[in-house]
Design a protein around this motif. Structure first.
Motif, mmCIF file in Angstrom:
data_model
loop_
_atom_site.group_PDB
_atom_site.id
_atom_site.type_symbol
_atom_site.label_atom_id
_atom_site.label_comp_id
_atom_site.label_asym_id
_atom_site.label_seq_id
_atom_site.Cartn_x
_atom_site.Cartn_y
_atom_site.Cartn_z
ATOM 1 N N ARG A 135 93.370 -12.840 57.363
ATOM 2 C CA ARG A 135 93.291 -11.584 56.629
ATOM 3 C C ARG A 135 94.321 -11.514 55.514
ATOM 4 O O ARG A 135 94.090 -10.850 54.493
ATOM 5 C CB ARG A 135 93.491 -10.415 57.594
ATOM 6 C CG ARG A 135 93.294 -9.062 56.941
ATOM 7 C CD ARG A 135 93.569 -7.930 57.905
ATOM 8 N NE ARG A 135 93.424 -6.640 57.252
ATOM 9 C CZ ARG A 135 93.786 -5.494 57.788
ATOM 10 N NH1 ARG A 135 94.307 -5.463 58.997
ATOM 11 N NH2 ARG A 135 93.621 -4.364 57.122
ATOM 12 N N SER A 136 95.459 -12.186 55.672
ATOM 13 C CA SER A 136 96.513 -12.075 54.657
ATOM 14 C C SER A 136 97.318 -13.350 54.571
ATOM 15 O O SER A 136 97.304 -14.183 55.492
ATOM 16 C CB SER A 136 97.435 -10.891 54.971
ATOM 17 O OG SER A 136 98.169 -11.150 56.151
ATOM 18 N N ARG A 147 96.663 -9.417 50.851
ATOM 19 C CA ARG A 147 95.834 -9.038 51.994
ATOM 20 C C ARG A 147 94.463 -8.558 51.530
ATOM 21 O O ARG A 147 94.341 -7.869 50.518
ATOM 22 C CB ARG A 147 96.520 -7.917 52.774
ATOM 23 C CG ARG A 147 95.821 -7.531 54.072
ATOM 24 C CD ARG A 147 96.537 -6.387 54.736
ATOM 25 N NE ARG A 147 96.333 -5.136 53.988
ATOM 26 C CZ ARG A 147 96.953 -3.993 54.257
ATOM 27 N NH1 ARG A 147 97.865 -3.951 55.220
ATOM 28 N NH2 ARG A 147 96.688 -2.909 53.560
ATOM 29 N N ASP A 162 90.760 -6.490 52.545
ATOM 30 C CA ASP A 162 90.276 -5.451 53.445
ATOM 31 C C ASP A 162 88.784 -5.654 53.704
ATOM 32 O O ASP A 162 88.152 -6.570 53.160
ATOM 33 C CB ASP A 162 90.574 -4.051 52.898
ATOM 34 C CG ASP A 162 89.810 -3.727 51.613
ATOM 35 O OD1 ASP A 162 88.901 -4.503 51.231
ATOM 36 O OD2 ASP A 162 90.129 -2.706 50.979
#
Length: 202
Positions: free
Chosen positions: A131-132, A147, A149
């Protein structure tokens, strides 16, 4: 007789032009500020990533102020009173002027200059399983993390930000304005890019 000789010696000492030592101090101080300006300083990652450039930059500015005062006093005595001439009077100001003109003529890369690199990182993050990414550097920009979303936006959160409770950076959002996080505001920069600030909710 002794007092007259001492006064004469003091006058001679004051009449010396600014010399090599003063020029060296100015050169080192200006060099530090140039490195900080172009982000050629060692990596600032870590809990105190902002401390090194802040402390060294402050020390360099203080050194320049003191050197400027010494240069002004010596030049006043040497040129103004004694009507003497020396190339060393011009060396320290020339270093400062050259650095200022160099910074104006060759500014550090902006976000627009580095936009292709930003987009490459954004696409890599979107395509990757994580995710990041943490502690990302793009040119002169340092990011605490990058990051993504669920809506397909990628946030580049600057290292250090604007303060303890405020984050800032850029967002890559091809689907439109990013949803953001916390108290989020964004300015459209063109295409899929936005510049944002976000105040943390407490």
């Amino acid at each position: 007789m002794g007092e007259s000789q001492g006064a004469a010696e003091a006058t001679d000492a004051h009449s010396k032009p600014p010399g090599r030592i003063l020029a060296a101090i100015v050169g080192v101080a200006v060099g530090v500020l140039v490195c900080i300006h172009y982000d050629w300083w060692p990596s600032r990652f870590g809990d105190a990533r902002w401390a090194d450039p802040l402390l060294f930059g402050g020390a360099a500015i203080l050194a320049l102020l003191v050197a400027g005062l010494v240069w002004a006093i010596r030049t006043l005595y040497f040129v103004g009173r004694d009507r003497s001439r020396s190339r060393w009077v011009l060396v320290a100001p020339a270093i400062v002027i050259a650095a200022v003109f160099g910074a104006l003529l060759f500014p550090p890369p902006s976000f627009d200059d580095l936009r292709p690199d930003f987009e490459r990182v954004a696409l890599e993050v979107l395509a990757g399983p994580e995710r990041s990414r943490s502690e990302v550097e793009i040119g002169r920009f340092d990011f605490h993390y990058v990051r993504k979303d669920a809506g397909g936006a990628v946030y580049f959160v600057e290292a250090g930000g604007l303060g303890i409770t405020v984050s800032s950076g850029w967002a890559y959002s091809p689907a439109g304005p990013p949803a953001g996080f916390d108290d989020f505001t964004a300015t459209h920069l063109g295409g899929p890019w936005y510049e944002f600030t976000a105040a943390w909710r407490t």
